[in-house]
Design a protein around this motif. Structure first.
Motif, PDB file in Angstrom:
ATOM      1  N   MET A  55       0.835  -1.203   0.000  1.00  0.00           N
ATOM      2  CA  MET A  55       0.000   0.000   0.000  1.00  0.00           C
ATOM      3  C   MET A  55       0.861   1.240   0.000  1.00  0.00           C
ATOM      4  O   MET A  55       0.625   2.198  -0.729  1.00  0.00           O
ATOM      5  N   LEU A  56       1.892   1.231   0.847  1.00  0.00           N
ATOM      6  CA  LEU A  56       2.777   2.389   0.937  1.00  0.00           C
ATOM      7  C   LEU A  56       3.526   2.576  -0.381  1.00  0.00           C
ATOM      8  O   LEU A  56       3.683   3.703  -0.864  1.00  0.00           O
ATOM      9  N   ALA A  57       3.968   1.462  -0.973  1.00  0.00           N
ATOM     10  CA  ALA A  57       4.681   1.549  -2.247  1.00  0.00           C
ATOM     11  C   ALA A  57       3.808   2.228  -3.292  1.00  0.00           C
ATOM     12  O   ALA A  57       4.245   3.147  -3.989  1.00  0.00           O
ATOM     13  N   ALA A  68       1.220   4.174  -2.770  1.00  0.00           N
ATOM     14  CA  ALA A  68       0.982   5.568  -2.392  1.00  0.00           C
ATOM     15  C   ALA A  68       2.129   6.442  -2.892  1.00  0.00           C
ATOM     16  O   ALA A  68       1.909   7.536  -3.419  1.00  0.00           O
ATOM     17  N   PHE A  69       3.357   5.940  -2.749  1.00  0.00           N
ATOM     18  CA  PHE A  69       4.500   6.738  -3.187  1.00  0.00           C
ATOM     19  C   PHE A  69       4.640   6.760  -4.700  1.00  0.00           C
ATOM     20  O   PHE A  69       5.096   7.758  -5.265  1.00  0.00           O
ATOM     21  N   ILE A  70       4.235   5.672  -5.371  1.00  0.00           N
ATOM     22  CA  ILE A  70       4.234   5.704  -6.837  1.00  0.00           C
ATOM     23  C   ILE A  70       3.271   6.790  -7.305  1.00  0.00           C
ATOM     24  O   ILE A  70       3.567   7.569  -8.200  1.00  0.00           O
ATOM     25  N   ALA A  71       2.118   6.871  -6.641  1.00  0.00           N
ATOM     26  CA  ALA A  71       1.123   7.872  -7.009  1.00  0.00           C
ATOM     27  C   ALA A  71       1.606   9.277  -6.686  1.00  0.00           C
ATOM     28  O   ALA A  71       1.219  10.246  -7.337  1.00  0.00           O
ATOM     29  N   LEU A  72       2.474   9.403  -5.680  1.00  0.00           N
ATOM     30  CA  LEU A  72       2.959  10.720  -5.281  1.00  0.00           C
ATOM     31  C   LEU A  72       4.132  11.168  -6.145  1.00  0.00           C
ATOM     32  O   LEU A  72       4.115  12.235  -6.736  1.00  0.00           O
TER      33      LEU A  72
END
Lengths: 394, 305
Positions: free
Chosen positions: B130-132, B134-138
């Motif tokens: 999930m965090l990965a 989220a950071f791809i999206a950011l």
């Protein structure tokens, strides 16, 4: 990260009550399990578990009806590492549930690897949760033949002789061809050769499905690049060199591509099996990316059949055998075909006219000769990968 | 887990000292479910995993798998894992300490501190795939932040590094790892900050110390062991993280991914026992780090009574 809870004092749990609940729950579970097993051995089939695990064809159950009855009595089937979007497995599993509503499919670890299948069979041996059937890459298969039970499906003769173990321990199920999937919004002209991927319009765009020293599909991308750039299946160094160049050009992405990264445009080019590229495009319906296109390049194509096999210690041996009968029925072989995978009985289906012609027309006949690495070539290639890959893309 | 175990053990030990032996046996009875849990789900699996490194795939005892430590790729993985974790730990500790310092200006039971405290508890546990994503999206190539910076300032953060997009290389792990490290620092360091007494500052001021002198000569020396202890904890946390990295740098580069590769490989078959010695290597690093942490905690505790 459990350390963070140190400060938070937790309310004491009254142990006796909790213990009683746990014991009661465990008892309930084991009682129902017992009654299920008892029903299985007495009602429909007079075969013992060991006899069913040795059954080499449907005749051992007294024909298909007997096999269906025995499988229904077992009531469960454990499959493993079958992602719903992979080669139409979502529809294939749903079709089985519809045809045999009395048998519940438990699908474990859908995104695992072939090695995970073997590990699960070994670690859960003798338990009701162990996998009943496998869908394995060839490298893993060869090392674990002692885990496979011999079984021949009804239309065994539809499988070409070199597609199966003469004893029936394994049999090809389907292959894709290595293909390039691309987002036509970002890549406006389709790639026509592997060299195209080195161009500047592919900067930061090309991904493969994992680490080739770990995942068969990623390794196949390297073998494919090898064949496409003039190498041979005996020495895949040109393929590793190609990805070295791709990395140097800044075109190679190390992120793991998924349907989500394809939809967001994060991984605009993915080299993977044709059926997976097709599943991520328009074929994927509302979950797919409508702009996702699939190309199989001219020149030498690469395929790799996966293998079906039954666990020798299958907890549900009749259901496992029924599953194989189901998979090799024209109905399901056509479902593989619809995903863009070429099923093992395709040639027989074409001559029997049981192939779904409209599906075949849209997918296209497989190239007459595509390369598939022999087990020896795969072993050599893998050891070359494990020594050279990390430094090529590191 | 080590910290939890020693914390509980210390508590039981002090209880026994004041209340006699009957209380001690009752204490051990209460402790035993936890001990059993640790044994079943931590100790035995660890021994089993590490032990597997000393056998061939056919079950014969061997030291041959230790050859992995001579493999330049594996050595590189250990080096990368170490420095990424160290950078994350130091940056996370400094940022977290600054947040703690800022929070000291709020009311101890005020809304703001309660919110930051509970948010930290949640965010410190937020990791994995999930965090990965989220950071791809950011800050991935098509990330919201990447596109904003590109369109507004003409800066493309994903072309700054010669190794390709920032997020998809070992160094890029620093960003998602900081995301759960800073809240973890707030959680572990806040009690030390709260333990600082107002009177100490007043006493120093009475003796003529400036604010800077107070911080340099009194506050920082008192806080140092807790600070470094928390830093070590952040290090251990980052060092063992796996799922986020597996999504972002799937071609490997850190030790947990090398273990995954050895364990689950379907191309290079029959090397799963090597994973055991890599796990041993990680445990050696973690034990060293945790020993350091425990030593620092012991010093820190002197000031927290």
């Amino acid at each position: 990260m459990s350390h963070t809870h140190i400060r938070r004092s937790t309310r004491p749990v009254t142990m006796p009550r909790l213990a009683m609940i746990v014991v009661a729950a465990a008892a309930a579970v084991s009682l129902t399990a017992c009654s299920g097993a008892a029903g299985a051995s007495t009602s429909a089939s007079s075969l013992s578990l060991a006899e069913k695990q040795k059954a080499a064809d449907a005749a051992a159950f007294g024909g298909m009806d007997g096999l269906v009855a025995a499988a229904n009595a077992e009531g469960q089937l454990n499959v493993i590492t079958l992602p719903p979007s992979w080669a139409n497995y979502g529809k294939i599993i749903a079709g089985f549930q519809k045809k045999y509503p009395g048998i519940k499919i438990n699908s474990a670890n859908p995104n695992g690897s072939s090695a995970d299948e073997v590990a699960a069979a070994k670690s859960q041996k003798g338990q009701s949760t162990a996998p009943d059937v496998f869908d394995l890459g060839t490298a893993v298969l060869g090392q674990n033949l002692d885990l496979m039970a011999a079984y021949k499906v009804a239309n065994w003769n539809d499988l070409p002789a070199d597609f199966k173990d003469p004893a029936g321990k394994w049999y090809y199920d389907y292959t894709g061809l290595m293909s390039i999937g691309y987002d036509s919004k970002q890549i406006t002209t389709a790639p026509t050769s592997v060299e195209d991927l080195l161009g500047s319009q592919y900067k930061g765009k090309v991904a493969i499905k994992g680490d080739p020293t770990q995942a068969n599909e990623a390794a196949s991308a390297v073998y494919w690049a090898d064949l496409q750039s003039g190498g041979t299946a005996d020495d895949v160094q040109p393929g590793i060199d190609f990805f070295g160049k791709l990395k140097k050009a800044g075109n190679f992405l190390s992120v793991l591509p998924t349907q989500a990264t394809v939809n967001s445009g994060e991984t605009p080019v993915v080299i993977q099996w044709s059926y997976n590229n097709l599943a991520w495009g328009a074929q994927g319906g509302s979950a797919g990316n409508p702009n996702w296109k699939t190309v199989v390049l001219p020149g030498t194509a690469l395929g790799s059949y996966y293998n079906q096999a039954i666990n020798v210690d299958a907890p549900h041996p009749a259901a496992a055998r029924l599953w194989e009968e189901y998979l090799y029925s024209p109905e399901v072989q056509n479902l593989y075909l619809a995903s863009g995978a070429y099923p093992a009985t395709l040639q027989a289906m074409i001559s029997n006219k049981t192939v779904d012609q409209s599906v075949l027309d849209s997918v296209g006949e497989p190239p007459k000769n595509f390369v598939q690495l022999t087990p020896e070539q795969a072993t050599t290639a893998a050891s070359l990968l494990s020594s050279k890959w990390a430094s090529a893309v590191g | 887990m080590t910290a939890t175990a020693s914390g509980v053990a210390a508590h039981i030990g002090s209880g026994a000292g004041t209340h006699g032996s009957r209380r001690r046996s009752a204490g051990w009875l209460g402790f035993s479910p936890f001990a059993l849990y640790v044994l079943l789900f931590l100790a035995i699996p660890t021994v089993y995993a590490v032990g597997s490194g000393f056998f061939t795939k056919d079950g014969a005892f061997t030291f041959a798998n230790l050859a992995a430590f001579a493999n330049p790729t594996i050595i590189g993985d250990f080096v990368s894992s170490f420095w990424v974790s160290a950078v994350v730990a130091l940056l996370g500790a400094v940022l977290g300490a600054v947040v703690c310092y800022a929070l000291m200006g709020t009311k101890p039971d005020g809304v703001l501190r309660t919110i930051v405290d509970s948010a930290s508890s949640v965010l410190a546990q937020f990791g994995g795939i999930m965090l990965a994503f989220a950071f791809i999206a950011l800050m991935g190539i098509q990330g919201v932040l990447s596109l904003f910076l590109k369109q507004t300032f003409g800066v493309d953060i994903n072309t700054l590094s010669p190794n390709g997009p920032l997020l998809y290389q070992v160094a890029g792990l620093v960003f998602p790892y900081l995301y759960f490290s800073v809240p973890l620092m707030v959680l572990t360091f806040m009690p030390a900050m709260e333990g600082m007494r107002q009177q100490w500052a007043e006493a120093a001021a009475t003796l003529g110390a400036s604010r800077a002198t107070y911080w340099r000569r009194v506050a920082l020396p008192i806080l140092a062991p807790a600070f470094w202890g928390s830093t070590v904890l952040l290090f251990a946390n980052a060092f063992s993280s796996f799922a986020t990295a597996a999504a972002l740098i799937d071609q490997g580069g850190i030790v947990p991914l090398a273990i995954k590769q050895q364990l689950t490989s379907e191309t290079v078959v029959g090397v799963s026992n090597t994973a055991g010695v890599l796990a041993l290597g990680m445990i050696v690093v973690m034990v060293a780090v945790m020993a350091l942490y425990t030593a620092l905690q012991r010093r820190a505790r002197r000031w927290q009574r």
